[in-house]
Write a protein that holds these residues in place. Structure first.
Motif, PDB file in Angstrom:
ATOM      1  N   CYS A 116      19.300  92.863  86.975  1.00  0.00           N
ATOM      2  CA  CYS A 116      18.358  92.985  85.872  1.00  0.00           C
ATOM      3  C   CYS A 116      17.020  93.416  86.456  1.00  0.00           C
ATOM      4  O   CYS A 116      16.772  93.239  87.644  1.00  0.00           O
ATOM      5  CB  CYS A 116      18.170  91.643  85.173  1.00  0.00           C
ATOM      6  N   ILE A 118      14.383  92.021  85.387  1.00  0.00           N
ATOM      7  CA  ILE A 118      13.600  90.791  85.301  1.00  0.00           C
ATOM      8  C   ILE A 118      14.589  89.642  85.405  1.00  0.00           C
ATOM      9  O   ILE A 118      15.702  89.736  84.900  1.00  0.00           O
ATOM     10  CB  ILE A 118      12.833  90.767  83.946  1.00  0.00           C
ATOM     11  N   ASN A 119      14.216  88.599  86.098  1.00  0.00           N
ATOM     12  CA  ASN A 119      15.084  87.426  86.115  1.00  0.00           C
ATOM     13  C   ASN A 119      14.481  86.377  85.196  1.00  0.00           C
ATOM     14  O   ASN A 119      13.439  85.797  85.487  1.00  0.00           O
ATOM     15  CB  ASN A 119      15.239  86.871  87.538  1.00  0.00           C
ATOM     16  N   CYS A 120      15.138  86.159  84.056  1.00  0.00           N
ATOM     17  CA  CYS A 120      14.651  85.204  83.069  1.00  0.00           C
ATOM     18  C   CYS A 120      15.186  83.834  83.469  1.00  0.00           C
ATOM     19  O   CYS A 120      16.395  83.679  83.642  1.00  0.00           O
ATOM     20  CB  CYS A 120      15.149  85.582  81.680  1.00  0.00           C
ATOM     21  N   TYR A 122      15.704  81.258  81.873  1.00  0.00           N
ATOM     22  CA  TYR A 122      16.600  80.603  80.904  1.00  0.00           C
ATOM     23  C   TYR A 122      17.961  81.273  80.831  1.00  0.00           C
ATOM     24  O   TYR A 122      18.809  80.886  80.032  1.00  0.00           O
ATOM     25  CB  TYR A 122      15.953  80.632  79.506  1.00  0.00           C
ATOM     26  N   CYS A 123      18.190  82.289  81.672  1.00  0.00           N
ATOM     27  CA  CYS A 123      19.373  83.138  81.499  1.00  0.00           C
ATOM     28  C   CYS A 123      20.675  82.360  81.639  1.00  0.00           C
ATOM     29  O   CYS A 123      20.891  81.660  82.621  1.00  0.00           O
ATOM     30  CB  CYS A 123      19.367  84.260  82.524  1.00  0.00           C
ATOM     31  N   TYR A 130      28.461  88.124  89.156  1.00  0.00           N
ATOM     32  CA  TYR A 130      28.540  89.533  88.767  1.00  0.00           C
ATOM     33  C   TYR A 130      29.239  90.400  89.791  1.00  0.00           C
ATOM     34  O   TYR A 130      30.007  91.273  89.459  1.00  0.00           O
ATOM     35  CB  TYR A 130      27.141  90.119  88.665  1.00  0.00           C
ATOM     36  N   GLY A 161      24.141  91.231  83.397  1.00  0.00           N
ATOM     37  CA  GLY A 161      22.995  92.010  83.858  1.00  0.00           C
ATOM     38  C   GLY A 161      22.342  92.818  82.752  1.00  0.00           C
ATOM     39  O   GLY A 161      22.462  92.509  81.595  1.00  0.00           O
ATOM     40  N   ARG A 192      16.914  94.453  78.073  1.00  0.00           N
ATOM     41  CA  ARG A 192      15.495  94.094  78.005  1.00  0.00           C
ATOM     42  C   ARG A 192      14.615  95.217  78.543  1.00  0.00           C
ATOM     43  O   ARG A 192      13.398  95.128  78.503  1.00  0.00           O
ATOM     44  CB  ARG A 192      15.200  92.835  78.850  1.00  0.00           C
TER      45      ARG A 192
HETATM   46  S1  SF4 Z   1      20.823  89.042  81.617  1.00  0.00           S
HETATM   47 FE1  SF4 Z   1      19.117  89.200  80.163  1.00  0.00          FE
HETATM   48  S2  SF4 Z   1      18.323  87.088  80.015  1.00  0.00           S
HETATM   49 FE2  SF4 Z   1      19.571  87.217  81.864  1.00  0.00          FE
HETATM   50  S3  SF4 Z   1      18.118  87.676  83.508  1.00  0.00           S
HETATM   51 FE3  SF4 Z   1      18.973  89.624  82.773  1.00  0.00          FE
HETATM   52  S4  SF4 Z   1      17.510  90.346  81.245  1.00  0.00           S
HETATM   53 FE4  SF4 Z   1      17.106  88.179  81.566  1.00  0.00          FE
END
Ligand code: SF4
Ligand SMILES: *Cc1c(COP(=O)(O)O)cnc(C)c1O
Length: 332
Positions: A116, A118-120, A122-123, A130, A161, A192
């Motif tokens: 990704c 960005i690493n969220c 809350y993911c 993966y 991802g 995202r």
């Molecule tokens: S899969 Fe979505 S929520 Fe999870 S880290 Fe990647 S962008 Fe963020």
């Protein structure tokens, strides 16, 4: 055109140049170093990763900034909480061929990319293996055969991802192979990137999205109105001009968007940009994300107040994902 090439290089460089060091993030935002040792411990299990253009939308000196909260590693992630597990959706069990999830009738989800932008924090896939589950260019044949053999599949969903981390030639190739399967009508992309790295909406992306015979739906994942700046507005405008249906899905997150005003502002900001609110998800109970949890009763109350405040078409469906169910479950 040189302008197009410049933009392509732009997004890949920005992707390679994300902030990954908590010390740098704290310095950029002028944040007190008190939380730093917790952050250093938390990134051992899930890395920090955030595009610079996203950091630029955060308020300086504010550790409670709603954009920062989404990416800020915290020591408390390491505390165990009952019910918060590694694979809350039991996805590893719903994987008939590598890279493909088939949970719901009529649609399959492909994990097109493992990474990704960005690493969220809350993911729900923060612990998902993966690397073992991305088939690569050759391996897609099994997934394509699976789709071709089931005529009930109308929609293919690119997920990850973040699928738009993949290069356009890869995505274009995969899409044309899917479009060759007559019963598939819709391509949906959950990403995202148009929000967190809007330069990704480059000419090459727009070209293949516009060229496919498939109906295209793009679900952006914005959680807060502050995420939508001028650059994002332009990217969304280009996507709409390419004939793509735009929807938004967010996650209800404590200290990010758990207020009626934050949720209402988000819906209006989306609508201003031609994006319709789709889902508001309850947090999946993934280990490390308990500090984002809003309990269900409070979520229902918030959602009811939101219904009272907004036109019906701007109220996202409040849903929860339950292993074994035939759809996302509405919460009322
Ligand atoms: S899969 Fe979505 S929520 Fe999870 S880290 Fe990647 S962008 Fe963020
Ligand atoms: C969420 C999800 C979908 C899409 O569900 P919709 O309700 O159509 O948005 C499809 N497949 C999987 C595996 C999912 O998790």
């Amino acid at each position: 055109m040189t302008q197009g090439i410049g933009k392509v290089v732009g997004w890949q460089q920005q992707l390679a140049d994300c902030v990954e060091d908590p010390v740098e993030l704290f310095n950029m935002l002028d944040i007190d170093q008190q939380e730093l040792s917790g952050a250093m411990r938390a990134i051992q299990s899930f890395a920090l990763r955030v595009p610079r253009s996203f950091v630029a939308r955060m308020k300086l000196g504010d550790i409670n900034d709603p954009l920062l909260r989404q990416v800020l590693p915290l020591g408390e992630e390491l505390q165990a909480h009952p019910g918060f597990t590694q694979d809350p959706l039991n996805e590893l069990a719903q994987n008939p061929v590598p890279g493909l999830l088939h949970k719901y009738q009529g649609r399959v989800l492909l994990t097109v990319a493992g990474a990704c932008a960005i690493n969220c924090r809350y993911c729900f896939r923060r612990h998902y293996p993966y690397q073992d589950n991305i088939p690569g260019t050759k391996g897609w044949q099994l997934a394509l055969d699976y789709i071709a053999s089931d005529t009930s599949i109308r929609e293919v969903i690119y997920s990850g991802g973040d699928p738009l981390v993949a290069k356009d030639n890869v995505l274009e190739n995969l899409t044309s192979r899917i479009a060759a399967i007559a019963h598939v009508q819709v391509l949906r992309i959950h990403t995202r990137l148009p929000v967190v790295l809007p330069a990704r909406v480059c000419d090459r992306l727009l070209n293949w999205l516009q060229a496919t015979r498939l109906k295209t739906v793009l679900v952006i994942h914005a959680n807060h109105a502050n995420e939508i700046n001028r650059e994002v507005t332009l990217a969304l405008k280009q996507l709409r001009a390419a004939g793509i249906t735009l929807l938004n899905q967010s996650v209800l997150l404590k200290d990010v968007n758990d207020s009626v005003s934050a949720l209402a502002e988000l819906s209006w900001a989306l609508f201003d940009n031609g994006v319709m609110p789709y889902y508001l998800h309850l947090l999946d109970a993934v280990a490390g994300a308990a500090h984002f949890n809003v309990d269900q009763q409070q979520a229902v109350a918030l959602h009811q107040q939101l219904r009272h405040k907004l036109p019906g078409y701007l109220v996202p469906k409040l849903v929860k994902e339950m292993p074994g169910e035939l759809s996302k479950l509405p919460i009322i």
